[in-house]
Design a protein around this motif. Sequence first.
Motif, PDB file in Angstrom:
ATOM      1  N   SER A 215       0.825  -1.198   0.000  1.00  0.00           N
ATOM      2  CA  SER A 215       0.000   0.000   0.000  1.00  0.00           C
ATOM      3  C   SER A 215       0.865   1.256   0.000  1.00  0.00           C
ATOM      4  O   SER A 215       0.619   2.196  -0.771  1.00  0.00           O
ATOM      5  N   ALA A 216       1.886   1.267   0.842  1.00  0.00           N
ATOM      6  CA  ALA A 216       2.778   2.435   0.902  1.00  0.00           C
ATOM      7  C   ALA A 216       3.533   2.603  -0.422  1.00  0.00           C
ATOM      8  O   ALA A 216       3.657   3.714  -0.947  1.00  0.00           O
ATOM      9  N   MET A 217       4.015   1.495  -0.965  1.00  0.00           N
ATOM     10  CA  MET A 217       4.759   1.569  -2.228  1.00  0.00           C
ATOM     11  C   MET A 217       3.853   2.040  -3.363  1.00  0.00           C
ATOM     12  O   MET A 217       4.292   2.785  -4.251  1.00  0.00           O
TER      13      MET A 217
ATOM     14  N   ALA B 266       8.217  11.457   4.731  1.00  0.00           N
ATOM     15  CA  ALA B 266       7.685  10.377   5.560  1.00  0.00           C
ATOM     16  C   ALA B 266       6.338  10.768   6.170  1.00  0.00           C
ATOM     17  O   ALA B 266       5.405   9.960   6.212  1.00  0.00           O
ATOM     18  N   GLY B 267       6.240  12.005   6.612  1.00  0.00           N
ATOM     19  CA  GLY B 267       4.996  12.465   7.224  1.00  0.00           C
ATOM     20  C   GLY B 267       3.845  12.525   6.233  1.00  0.00           C
ATOM     21  O   GLY B 267       2.720  12.113   6.552  1.00  0.00           O
ATOM     22  N   ASP B 268       4.120  13.021   5.030  1.00  0.00           N
ATOM     23  CA  ASP B 268       3.079  13.068   4.007  1.00  0.00           C
ATOM     24  C   ASP B 268       2.601  11.670   3.661  1.00  0.00           C
ATOM     25  O   ASP B 268       1.400  11.436   3.489  1.00  0.00           O
ATOM     26  N   LEU B 269       3.537  10.758   3.552  1.00  0.00           N
ATOM     27  CA  LEU B 269       3.181   9.385   3.211  1.00  0.00           C
ATOM     28  C   LEU B 269       2.306   8.781   4.311  1.00  0.00           C
ATOM     29  O   LEU B 269       1.294   8.121   4.039  1.00  0.00           O
ATOM     30  N   ALA B 270       2.681   9.023   5.565  1.00  0.00           N
ATOM     31  CA  ALA B 270       1.879   8.535   6.693  1.00  0.00           C
ATOM     32  C   ALA B 270       0.462   9.093   6.616  1.00  0.00           C
ATOM     33  O   ALA B 270      -0.518   8.356   6.790  1.00  0.00           O
ATOM     34  N   ALA B 271       0.356  10.398   6.337  1.00  0.00           N
ATOM     35  CA  ALA B 271      -0.963  11.033   6.279  1.00  0.00           C
ATOM     36  C   ALA B 271      -1.803  10.429   5.160  1.00  0.00           C
ATOM     37  O   ALA B 271      -2.978  10.136   5.336  1.00  0.00           O
TER      38      ALA B 271
ATOM     39  N   GLU C 159      -1.570   7.488   3.909  1.00  0.00           N
ATOM     40  CA  GLU C 159      -1.930   6.116   4.237  1.00  0.00           C
ATOM     41  C   GLU C 159      -2.874   6.045   5.436  1.00  0.00           C
ATOM     42  O   GLU C 159      -3.393   4.981   5.766  1.00  0.00           O
ATOM     43  N   GLY C 160      -3.020   7.169   6.115  1.00  0.00           N
ATOM     44  CA  GLY C 160      -3.924   7.187   7.259  1.00  0.00           C
ATOM     45  C   GLY C 160      -3.353   6.506   8.489  1.00  0.00           C
ATOM     46  O   GLY C 160      -4.091   5.915   9.274  1.00  0.00           O
TER      47      GLY C 160
ATOM     48  N   SER D  41       4.248   4.548  12.982  1.00  0.00           N
ATOM     49  CA  SER D  41       3.892   3.342  12.234  1.00  0.00           C
ATOM     50  C   SER D  41       4.578   3.346  10.883  1.00  0.00           C
ATOM     51  O   SER D  41       5.113   2.327  10.424  1.00  0.00           O
ATOM     52  N   MET D  42       4.576   4.504  10.250  1.00  0.00           N
ATOM     53  CA  MET D  42       5.207   4.604   8.937  1.00  0.00           C
ATOM     54  C   MET D  42       6.719   4.423   9.042  1.00  0.00           C
ATOM     55  O   MET D  42       7.342   3.796   8.179  1.00  0.00           O
ATOM     56  N   THR D  43       7.308   4.950  10.091  1.00  0.00           N
ATOM     57  CA  THR D  43       8.748   4.773  10.286  1.00  0.00           C
ATOM     58  C   THR D  43       9.127   3.301  10.237  1.00  0.00           C
ATOM     59  O   THR D  43      10.100   2.907   9.588  1.00  0.00           O
TER      60      THR D  43
END
Lengths: 161, 161
Positions: free
Chosen positions: B58-60, B71-76, B78-79, B84-86
């Motif tokens: 999903s992240a990829m 990293a923060g934008d990606l976390a946002a 992905e919800g 967690s994203m780290t």
Amino acid sequence: MSSAARSVTDVPDDTGRTGEHDLHTSELAGSLRPVLVRLTRQIRMQRSDPSVSLTQISAMSTLARHGPLSAGDLAAREGVRPPSMTKVLAALEEDGLVTRRSHPSDRRQAIVSLTTRGTEVLRAERRMRDEWLTQRLAGLSSQERSLLRELIPTLDTLSQD
Amino acid sequence: MSSAARSVTDVPDDTGRTGEHDLHTSELAGSLRPVLVRLTRQIRMQRSDPSVSLTQISAMSTLARHGPLSAGDLAAREGVRPPSMTKVLAALEEDGLVTRRSHPSDRRQAIVSLTTRGTEVLRAERRMRDEWLTQRLAGLSSQERSLLRELIPTLDTLSQD
DNA sequence: TATTGTTATACTCTATAACTATA
DNA sequence: TATAGTTATAGAGTATAACAATA
């Protein structure tokens, strides 16, 4: 990467021609998966307090619907392996929400039942969870909600098998 | 327990009357939730081998769609929360599927990009996962698939916000 | 001081493999 | 021997709280 840009709504209507199905259907799969994953992630994390988890609610709901079940039957209905269900049941039993007693004529089986308190907690938890999702659903058009309602049996079929 | 026995298909059509909405919508929520949870459980467990997990895919996918992100934008997107994203990114980076480099003008930010190998692996994993879900979808009627297709944007709306 | 990201820690959810008890 | 369930163990997925680095 260019193919990923194709929009979902570009997919033409299904003509019923069998040779074309695979292409459309596999594109549907690719579109559906990430949406389901993200939505369920939201639903799962939505818990009012350190109370009952979604997996626990799901198991209790099945017990409420079908009445007492053996641990193995319950695992099968929930689509998880027996050891996973054992863990869920141990937690529920410790909280006094279900009981496990051995089957009268086959003592290998553990028959699981909701307790009175389990029934009450289930009702309360469902109400809280429903509130959150209900608010989301309220943001849709009434037509979208109608279609969603129609879709539920289909999603159910997909999740079984 | 008696109220739990009411069937999903008993729900009457939405008449458009506003006062009636809450009742119907909250029942829709209660019916939709367990179905989504079970279906996504199946999808999540469907992995060919000890390869890439669904959360990683999903992240990829988001990186493939939007290009490099912090990293923060990606976390946002992905919800999920930043920690967690780290964790997800650490695993992906260790496998050589993404890179993290600091933003040139703001060195607090970690800009995440897919590697060439990450792009290849993503494509292969998607193909395998799609195959499984496609087979399920093939068991539906073409009308059911059409309905599903129509509702993807709706489900997407529900998962965002 | 405020923001970005990471580390530390903890809990849920699920699995496979090996074991126990019963049939 | 076969079946039902549990225990042991491991790994993914997520969170909050506390910290470090940078702005």
